[in-house]
Design a protein around this motif. Sequence first.
Motif: not given
Length: 266
Positions: A154-164
């Motif tokens: 998620r830090v490396n821009h995996f598809s996730s929400s802004k909160s994640e």
Amino acid sequence: MEDLSHYNAEGTTLRKAQLRLLDILVEIDKVCRKNNIPYWLDFGTLLGAVRHKGFIPWDDDVDITILRKDQKRLYKALELELPEKYVLQNHKTDKNYFLAYGRVVDTKSEIVSIHKTEFAKAHNGLFVDIFPMETGSVKIKTAFDLIYGRTFRRVNHFSSSKSEYIVACILYLPCLLIEFTLRTFFSVFQIKNLIYSYAIDFFTLMRNKRVNSNTIFPLTEIEFEGHKFLCPGNFDAYLSNIYGDYMQVPPIEKRQIHSLEIKFND
């Protein structure tokens, strides 16, 4: 014995893809041998070499593994020595690449992937995955990666929400500190068990299984599609640890091709 040649008959898209992957592997092998960097065929690639002397007929990817201590040196050599049509891809070279290992990608092809998140990457061509291994505990890694694996992606821009993404950024530094501590501990005590590096957490085949370095080193050579590549010295023990009776061809329903479509641009 069942005739499997219809999967990758000459002229089929799958066979074209396999031969393109073979070309990438040959170039990686050249770079590794020139720079004295040990690597070995892994997973289905190694299995294919042993059982089929080449690709598993329905397989459309290539996996190799290196020691983590050689990773930076290999990346540097690949960036300098690979032919222009190939690029090294990792989370530092491509801001939308979220995996914790690198790959060499063919820029003259394009994969239409099952995983929609793959489309964001700068290069989506055929690739050879390069997995790093290091000393450690499988149980500790598995527990740690329940958090770190998700955080890293998620830090490396995996598809996730802004909160994640925000939560992942908060957890990232503590995870890096834990990772450093674990590596220091296992280095000091010179553990011989090898694990796939932290944040590579989807290898369910390997999760609860130890890989002893004695089954890998010293490396030997094996034939794969008419070429010689490096592989674990005791590949029988290595493959048995992963797959059990690896010489048994799986039933039709378990013969999975990963890509939906492959396009060639040259």
